[in-house]
Design an enzyme around this catalytic site. Sequence first.
Site, mmCIF file in Angstrom:
data_model
loop_
_atom_site.group_PDB
_atom_site.id
_atom_site.type_symbol
_atom_site.label_atom_id
_atom_site.label_comp_id
_atom_site.label_asym_id
_atom_site.label_seq_id
_atom_site.Cartn_x
_atom_site.Cartn_y
_atom_site.Cartn_z
ATOM 1 N N SER A 5 18.343 -65.547 35.648
ATOM 2 C CA SER A 5 17.585 -66.644 35.063
ATOM 3 C C SER A 5 18.168 -67.084 33.738
ATOM 4 O O SER A 5 18.793 -66.296 33.024
ATOM 5 C CB SER A 5 16.150 -66.179 34.837
ATOM 6 O OG SER A 5 15.502 -66.993 33.892
ATOM 7 N N CYS A 49 16.547 -67.372 31.279
ATOM 8 C CA CYS A 49 15.842 -66.572 30.265
ATOM 9 C C CYS A 49 16.672 -65.394 29.785
ATOM 10 O O CYS A 49 16.310 -64.709 28.834
ATOM 11 C CB CYS A 49 14.499 -66.095 30.808
ATOM 12 S SG CYS A 49 13.272 -67.398 30.802
ATOM 13 N N TYR A 91 10.742 -60.450 30.521
ATOM 14 C CA TYR A 91 11.376 -61.034 31.715
ATOM 15 C C TYR A 91 12.883 -61.229 31.526
ATOM 16 O O TYR A 91 13.677 -60.894 32.406
ATOM 17 C CB TYR A 91 10.678 -62.353 32.010
ATOM 18 C CG TYR A 91 11.243 -63.139 33.149
ATOM 19 C CD1 TYR A 91 11.986 -64.293 32.911
ATOM 20 C CD2 TYR A 91 11.028 -62.754 34.464
ATOM 21 C CE1 TYR A 91 12.503 -65.027 33.950
ATOM 22 C CE2 TYR A 91 11.532 -63.487 35.518
ATOM 23 C CZ TYR A 91 12.276 -64.629 35.247
ATOM 24 O OH TYR A 91 12.798 -65.376 36.272
ATOM 25 N N LYS A 124 16.077 -59.411 33.572
ATOM 26 C CA LYS A 124 17.124 -60.145 34.289
ATOM 27 C C LYS A 124 18.514 -59.727 33.801
ATOM 28 O O LYS A 124 19.432 -59.489 34.595
ATOM 29 C CB LYS A 124 16.922 -61.650 34.108
ATOM 30 C CG LYS A 124 15.745 -62.217 34.873
ATOM 31 C CD LYS A 124 15.906 -62.018 36.374
ATOM 32 C CE LYS A 124 14.783 -62.636 37.166
ATOM 33 N NZ LYS A 124 14.913 -62.338 38.610
ATOM 34 N N ASN A 133 15.067 -73.262 35.571
ATOM 35 C CA ASN A 133 13.798 -73.900 35.872
ATOM 36 C C ASN A 133 13.827 -74.712 37.157
ATOM 37 O O ASN A 133 13.884 -75.947 37.169
ATOM 38 C CB ASN A 133 13.322 -74.783 34.708
ATOM 39 C CG ASN A 133 11.802 -74.805 34.643
ATOM 40 O OD1 ASN A 133 11.171 -75.053 35.679
ATOM 41 N ND2 ASN A 133 11.228 -74.541 33.486
ATOM 42 N N ARG A 155 14.129 -79.266 28.075
ATOM 43 C CA ARG A 155 14.577 -78.407 29.173
ATOM 44 C C ARG A 155 15.429 -79.244 30.120
ATOM 45 O O ARG A 155 15.420 -80.466 30.086
ATOM 46 C CB ARG A 155 13.386 -77.876 29.982
ATOM 47 C CG ARG A 155 12.454 -76.904 29.297
ATOM 48 C CD ARG A 155 13.101 -75.575 29.073
ATOM 49 N NE ARG A 155 12.137 -74.600 28.535
ATOM 50 C CZ ARG A 155 11.780 -74.527 27.268
ATOM 51 N NH1 ARG A 155 12.293 -75.363 26.391
ATOM 52 N NH2 ARG A 155 10.936 -73.600 26.850
ATOM 53 N N SER A 197 -3.170 -66.579 41.442
ATOM 54 C CA SER A 197 -2.466 -66.132 40.203
ATOM 55 C C SER A 197 -1.626 -64.883 40.468
ATOM 56 O O SER A 197 -1.865 -64.161 41.398
ATOM 57 C CB SER A 197 -3.485 -65.828 39.111
ATOM 58 O OG SER A 197 -4.364 -64.821 39.597
HETATM 59 N N1 GKE Z 1 3.998 -73.887 32.319
HETATM 60 C C1 GKE Z 1 3.624 -74.944 31.540
HETATM 61 N N2 GKE Z 1 2.414 -75.548 31.757
HETATM 62 N N3 GKE Z 1 4.494 -75.351 30.560
HETATM 63 C C2 GKE Z 1 4.103 -76.399 29.804
HETATM 64 C C3 GKE Z 1 2.875 -77.086 30.008
HETATM 65 C C4 GKE Z 1 1.992 -76.618 31.026
HETATM 66 O O1 GKE Z 1 0.896 -77.153 31.258
HETATM 67 N N4 GKE Z 1 2.808 -78.120 29.106
HETATM 68 C C5 GKE Z 1 3.944 -78.075 28.380
HETATM 69 N N5 GKE Z 1 4.708 -77.020 28.782
HETATM 70 C C6 GKE Z 1 5.972 -76.635 28.145
HETATM 71 C C7 GKE Z 1 6.032 -75.142 27.794
HETATM 72 O O2 GKE Z 1 5.286 -74.919 26.588
HETATM 73 C C8 GKE Z 1 7.531 -74.945 27.611
HETATM 74 O O3 GKE Z 1 7.909 -75.306 26.288
HETATM 75 C C9 GKE Z 1 8.136 -75.926 28.625
HETATM 76 O O4 GKE Z 1 7.065 -76.800 29.036
HETATM 77 C C10 GKE Z 1 8.685 -75.223 29.866
HETATM 78 O O5 GKE Z 1 7.731 -74.279 30.258
HETATM 79 P P1 GKE Z 1 7.889 -73.492 31.662
HETATM 80 O O6 GKE Z 1 8.426 -74.399 32.706
HETATM 81 O O7 GKE Z 1 6.597 -72.807 31.912
HETATM 82 O O8 GKE Z 1 8.952 -72.315 31.362
HETATM 83 P P2 GKE Z 1 10.298 -72.220 30.526
HETATM 84 O O9 GKE Z 1 11.275 -73.246 30.990
HETATM 85 O O10 GKE Z 1 10.014 -72.146 29.067
HETATM 86 O O11 GKE Z 1 10.757 -70.753 30.977
HETATM 87 C C11 GKE Z 1 10.993 -70.494 32.345
HETATM 88 O O12 GKE Z 1 12.401 -70.595 32.533
HETATM 89 C C12 GKE Z 1 12.809 -70.284 33.863
HETATM 90 C C13 GKE Z 1 14.333 -70.329 33.913
HETATM 91 O O13 GKE Z 1 14.760 -71.568 33.439
HETATM 92 C C14 GKE Z 1 10.478 -69.091 32.641
HETATM 93 O O14 GKE Z 1 9.056 -69.111 32.498
HETATM 94 C C15 GKE Z 1 10.870 -68.670 34.026
HETATM 95 O O15 GKE Z 1 10.124 -69.389 34.976
HETATM 96 C C16 GKE Z 1 12.337 -68.903 34.291
HETATM 97 O O16 GKE Z 1 13.086 -67.945 33.587
#
Ligand code: GKE
Length: 336
Positions: A120, A122, A151, A155, A180, A224, A336
């Site tokens: 990932s 991450c 996490y 990884k 993502n 992102r 969940s």
């Molecule tokens: N989940 C979520 N839900 N995120 C939100 C929301 C919401 O309602 N509103 C805004 N965000 C913002 C989060 O605060 C974060 O800054 C961004 O969107 C992306 O959140 P995300 O999709 O939950 O996770 P991340 O990209 O930060 O991290 C994920 O990266 C993946 C690999 O790229 C991890 O949680 C893993 O799913 C994985 O490693």
Amino acid sequence: MIKNKKILVVGAGGFIGGHLVKKLLENKNLITAVDIKPKEYWFQDYENAINHYSTDMKEINNCRKVSKNIDYVFNMACNMGGMGFIENNKAECMQSVLINTNLLIACKENEIKKYFFSSSACAYNKSKQQDVFVEGLKEIDAYPADPEDGYGWEKLFSERMCRHFMEDYGIEVRIARYHNIYGPFGTYDGGREKAPAALCRKIINAKKNDEEIIEVWGDGKQTRSFLYIDDCIEGTLRLFESNYSEPVNIGSDEQVSINQMIDIIENISQIKKLKRDYQLDKPKGVRGRSSNNDLVKKVLNWSFKIRLKDGLKKTYDWMNSEISKHGSNISRFTKS
Ligand code: GKE
């Protein structure tokens, strides 16, 4: 593409695992599908897999049992979710190291030829992700190590475990760092959802209930890149069939802010612009992240094809039909 092989997919009941099994079955492979969830909660149904197991792969004897008489193994299994899950369940996420470690031990005993591990973004050093619209992460940016707490460390550690099983025991490993991944047949509620599905859900519900405001985690400026599931599967299989055994990005370099993603989804839903309640106390993860695709282009001649607006349209439409079917009731995609 891989054909007519005996393949074990661990995490087959999940989002990426489910799409991977579908693709491998299309190519006439003999699939053993495993997930910890009971079969009725698997994200996709495929009757023509030869074996289905609902079992805990943190237990080494389960790993031994399902990896007998198998050619290839794809480890797509880990206890994870979006930021809302991984920030609040670090010990749970770390225990996925037991799956990968015990599965590798079983693969060595059962003389498996080739092994895929889903890593990932991450795993990358957080110091490279402290601004918005940052440079895309290169594979070398994982060291010096400072990954996402819990996490991300699991990884990164598991990547190294894979490498040492290859060096010491000769198992061919392939490692993708996913950025993502989103798309239909993924989690969209219940706490494990990632931002694309979460924001599609919030906008679908705002439209359905004629609401004018949605909650957004953070200030919406964080950035992102998001990769559509079909690109992810195509890149995964191309990596698996290559000779490249170092970790490599499977991601998009179309970096957007969360606010920009919300604009795209509002256009898809044809809803008037919503007010945004920015919740600065909610889980935010890194400030900015994107994938540098120079290496993956060089070693695999692969790049993503599906632009964010097109992938979000497919995701939104699928979720819209799911939500009208299930409403706010628990479905396999909201547990969940
Ligand atoms: N989940 C979520 N839900 N995120 C939100 C929301 C919401 O309602 N509103 C805004 N965000 C913002 C989060 O605060 C974060 O800054 C961004 O969107 C992306 O959140 P995300 O999709 O939950 O996770 P991340 O990209 O930060 O991290 C994920 O990266 C993946 C690999 O790229 C991890 O949680 C893993 O799913 C994985 O490693």
